[in-house]
Design a protein around this motif. Structure first.
Motif, mmCIF file in Angstrom:
data_model
loop_
_atom_site.group_PDB
_atom_site.id
_atom_site.type_symbol
_atom_site.label_atom_id
_atom_site.label_comp_id
_atom_site.label_asym_id
_atom_site.label_seq_id
_atom_site.Cartn_x
_atom_site.Cartn_y
_atom_site.Cartn_z
ATOM 1 N N ILE A 344 0.835 -1.232 0.034
ATOM 2 C CA ILE A 344 -0.170 -0.072 -0.132
ATOM 3 C C ILE A 344 0.987 1.345 0.170
ATOM 4 O O ILE A 344 0.750 2.133 -0.651
ATOM 5 N N VAL A 345 1.913 1.377 0.990
ATOM 6 C CA VAL A 345 2.640 2.439 0.949
ATOM 7 C C VAL A 345 3.424 2.601 -0.455
ATOM 8 O O VAL A 345 3.644 3.710 -0.800
ATOM 9 N N LEU A 346 4.022 1.620 -0.805
ATOM 10 C CA LEU A 346 4.505 1.826 -2.226
ATOM 11 C C LEU A 346 3.872 2.289 -3.413
ATOM 12 O O LEU A 346 4.172 3.070 -4.283
ATOM 13 N N VAL A 347 2.515 1.756 -3.368
ATOM 14 C CA VAL A 347 1.427 2.304 -4.397
ATOM 15 C C VAL A 347 1.164 3.798 -4.241
ATOM 16 O O VAL A 347 1.469 4.636 -5.338
ATOM 17 N N VAL A 348 1.016 4.370 -3.011
ATOM 18 C CA VAL A 348 0.646 5.746 -2.734
ATOM 19 C C VAL A 348 2.221 6.457 -3.135
ATOM 20 O O VAL A 348 2.183 7.408 -3.599
ATOM 21 N N ALA A 349 3.396 5.842 -2.951
ATOM 22 C CA ALA A 349 4.523 6.604 -3.144
ATOM 23 C C ALA A 349 4.558 6.811 -4.926
ATOM 24 O O ALA A 349 5.010 7.744 -5.200
ATOM 25 N N MET A 350 3.980 5.546 -5.467
ATOM 26 C CA MET A 350 4.136 5.783 -7.094
ATOM 27 C C MET A 350 3.196 6.679 -7.426
ATOM 28 O O MET A 350 3.429 7.127 -8.473
ATOM 29 N N VAL A 351 1.943 6.815 -7.043
ATOM 30 C CA VAL A 351 0.952 7.827 -7.283
ATOM 31 C C VAL A 351 1.693 9.120 -7.462
ATOM 32 O O VAL A 351 1.469 9.881 -8.218
ATOM 33 N N ALA A 352 2.215 9.452 -5.991
ATOM 34 C CA ALA A 352 2.702 10.815 -5.894
ATOM 35 C C ALA A 352 3.886 11.108 -7.034
ATOM 36 O O ALA A 352 4.081 12.118 -7.822
ATOM 37 N N HIS A 353 4.656 9.968 -7.181
ATOM 38 C CA HIS A 353 5.889 10.127 -7.996
ATOM 39 C C HIS A 353 5.275 10.223 -9.713
ATOM 40 O O HIS A 353 6.024 11.018 -10.205
ATOM 41 N N THR A 354 4.452 9.681 -9.838
ATOM 42 C CA THR A 354 3.967 9.608 -11.268
ATOM 43 C C THR A 354 3.207 11.000 -11.597
ATOM 44 O O THR A 354 3.417 11.679 -12.647
ATOM 45 N N PHE A 355 2.621 11.490 -10.636
ATOM 46 C CA PHE A 355 2.054 12.879 -10.762
ATOM 47 C C PHE A 355 3.406 14.085 -10.791
ATOM 48 O O PHE A 355 3.312 15.155 -11.557
ATOM 49 N N ALA A 356 4.176 13.736 -10.125
ATOM 50 C CA ALA A 356 5.490 14.630 -10.297
ATOM 51 C C ALA A 356 6.129 14.681 -11.387
ATOM 52 O O ALA A 356 6.516 15.615 -12.242
ATOM 53 N N GLU A 357 6.089 13.319 -12.004
ATOM 54 C CA GLU A 357 6.745 13.084 -13.429
ATOM 55 C C GLU A 357 5.713 13.738 -14.282
ATOM 56 O O GLU A 357 6.540 14.705 -15.347
ATOM 57 N N ILE A 358 4.484 13.784 -14.336
ATOM 58 C CA ILE A 358 3.524 14.193 -15.278
ATOM 59 C C ILE A 358 3.851 15.644 -15.529
ATOM 60 O O ILE A 358 3.914 16.560 -16.386
ATOM 61 N N LEU A 359 3.671 16.301 -13.933
ATOM 62 C CA LEU A 359 3.796 17.876 -13.930
ATOM 63 C C LEU A 359 5.183 18.276 -14.354
ATOM 64 O O LEU A 359 5.223 19.337 -15.098
ATOM 65 N N SER A 360 6.261 17.837 -13.937
ATOM 66 C CA SER A 360 7.574 17.976 -14.330
ATOM 67 C C SER A 360 7.693 18.139 -15.747
ATOM 68 O O SER A 360 8.474 18.979 -16.452
ATOM 69 N N GLN A 361 7.294 17.030 -16.441
ATOM 70 C CA GLN A 361 7.385 17.153 -18.032
ATOM 71 C C GLN A 361 6.651 18.128 -18.495
ATOM 72 O O GLN A 361 7.158 18.883 -19.560
ATOM 73 N N ALA A 362 5.457 18.366 -18.153
ATOM 74 C CA ALA A 362 4.612 19.475 -18.621
ATOM 75 C C ALA A 362 5.460 20.837 -18.518
ATOM 76 O O ALA A 362 5.484 21.569 -19.441
ATOM 77 N N GLY A 363 5.895 21.154 -17.412
ATOM 78 C CA GLY A 363 6.635 22.358 -16.984
ATOM 79 C C GLY A 363 7.899 22.383 -17.889
ATOM 80 O O GLY A 363 8.235 23.550 -18.716
ATOM 81 N N ALA A 364 8.672 21.169 -18.146
ATOM 82 C CA ALA A 364 9.931 21.402 -18.828
ATOM 83 C C ALA A 364 9.573 21.522 -20.281
ATOM 84 O O ALA A 364 10.420 22.299 -20.795
#
Length: 440
Positions: A344-364
């Motif tokens: 459960i903890v790893l899935v939560v971390a991956m969700v946060a990580h993925t949205f960080a990836e999505i937003l950082s790519q959009a900004g970049a």
């Protein structure tokens, strides 16, 4: 420059509806077709390359790592050269040639039999793929109006994720059969798909190419003699527009490369962390990859809206920084927990990580286009792509030296690195936006 008006904003919802509306644009339609086919081929290689090297060719783990590292290093050079060439010759023809040749090199993996042949083919493949990527970036920079460039990149990234997932499924055939013949047939098929993916690029028109540079012989006075002063001024203006003379863009590229190491966290750090430090079963690695891919497909286009605006691009990058901080710390908490809690903890971390990836790519993407000199779009995109290649090259080393070596403290170090990079990018975006307002 652009040869067409932006398409209207889609009113229907859903991934398929948004992609269908986006494909009304002829440039994007050709790029999507090329990406869909070629990335299926790449997905095959992501799934089988390492095992092909070690189990079929017989390379050691260290030799396989050397092959992949040198291939990434060649990709750094390819990014620069591809961008440089795209300012001088037809970007669409270059992209076609690079990707067709790259596919042939991948297909030739099927005939590799030792360390040297694998190294040569991997180096050529990485070099050509990066040159093709820079040429495509130049095409996007010139083929769309500013507010549509990031949208185009987001659509292409969505297609890339879907295609790579499909290619990975095809590659699983070789993994299931496990025979040298199965590996070689699947690899040859993947390489041919990559080569075929270059064909839709031929449908692009010359409007996506750089405007022709006047040669010295074309710069003449009224009497017909060569105007050497005008030619020298034109040459000086061209050189002055080099990204290597743009400290702000170089800093943006460097900071984006640092934040781009988050891909290394997902591809290298998380699998090692799960297998060595948590009670979660190894199959969770595949489950987290599915979570990541699904979220990118669902939200990348939507999250990229408006990031051609410098202020919005900076803001979403800052949000991505805080999300990455949270992801790093939550990943660290999975150590020592019961298996089901760790999952459960790893899935939560991956969700946060993925949205960080999505937003950082959009900004970049937004910043890399808006802060570039349009006259040297290819060179600027080449430098930006080189930064990401360097980040990919360094990420396994950095992740291993922090999170994997020091555990919770190491994850904290990574979090600080990502936050510092995000703050730096946000400051660049804010100052650039302020200067635009002042000039207006």
């Amino acid at each position: 420059m652009t040869s067409h008006d932006p398409v209207s904003t889609p009113t229907r919802t859903g991934v398929r509806a948004r992609l269908a509306a986006a494909l009304d644009d002829p440039v994007l339609r050709a790029l999507v077709a090329a990406t869909a086919v070629s990335r299926i081929g790449r997905g095959v290689f992501f799934a089988v390359t390492v095992l092909f090297f070690t189990q079929i060719i017989g390379l050691s783990g260290a030799q396989a790592a050397v092959v992949l590292a040198i291939s990434s290093g060649c990709g750094v050079l390819g990014s620069l050269l591809g961008g440089w060439l795209s300012d001088r010759w037809s970007a669409r023809r270059l992209a076609f040639a690079f990707e067709a040749l790259g596919g042939v090199m991948l297909a030739a993996y099927a005939f590799a039999g030792d360390f040297v042949s694998a190294l040569v083919l991997a180096s050529l493949s990485g070099f050509l793929d990066s040159m093709g990527h820079s040429s495509r970036s130049a095409i996007i920079a010139r083929g769309f109006v500013p507010e549509r460039r990031v949208h185009a990149r987001a659509v292409l990234r969505t297609v890339t994720n879907v295609s790579i997932a499909a290619g990975s499924g095809f590659g699983a055939i070789a993994l299931a059969l496990g025979t040298p013949e199965a590996y070689r047939i699947v690899i040859a098929s993947g390489g041919l798909l990559c080569a075929l993916g270059s064909l839709p690029l031929l449908r692009l028109t010359s409007s996506v190419d750089a405007p022709s540079r006047a040669s010295i012989h074309d710069v003449r006075t009224e009497t017909g003699s060569i105007d050497t002063d005008a030619a020298s001024a034109s040459r000086r203006d061209w050189n002055r527009r080099s990204p290597w003379r743009d400290p702000r863009y170089l800093l943006l590229s460097g900071l984006s490369a640092v934040f781009g190491m988050q891909f290394g966290v997902a591809e290298f750090g998380v699998p090692l962390w799960i297998t060595e430090y948590t009670e979660a079963p190894e199959v969770v690695v595949s489950a987290l990859l599915i979570v990541n891919t699904t979220l990118v497909v669902l939200f990348q286009v939507r999250a990229s809206r408006g990031t051609h605006d410098l202020r919005v691009a900076g803001r979403v990058t800052m949000i991505a920084g805080w999300l990455m901080v949270g992801a790093c710390l939550v990943y660290a908490l999975a150590a020592g927990l019961p298996a089901w809690v760790a999952i459960i903890v790893l899935v939560v971390a991956m969700v946060a990580h993925t949205f960080a990836e999505i937003l950082s790519q959009a900004g970049a993407w937004g910043l890399s286009f808006e802060l570039a000199d349009p006259v040297r779009a290819g060179a600027y995109q080449g430098v930006f792509g080189m930064g990401f290649s360097l980040g990919a090259l360094a990420s396994p080393i950095v992740v291993n030296a922090t999170a994997i070596t020091y555990g919770l403290a190491g994850w904290g170090m990574l979090a600080a690195i990502f936050l510092a990079a995000a703050v730096g990018i946000w400051m660049i975006a804010r100052r650039a936006a302020a200067s635009v307002r002042t000039a207006a």
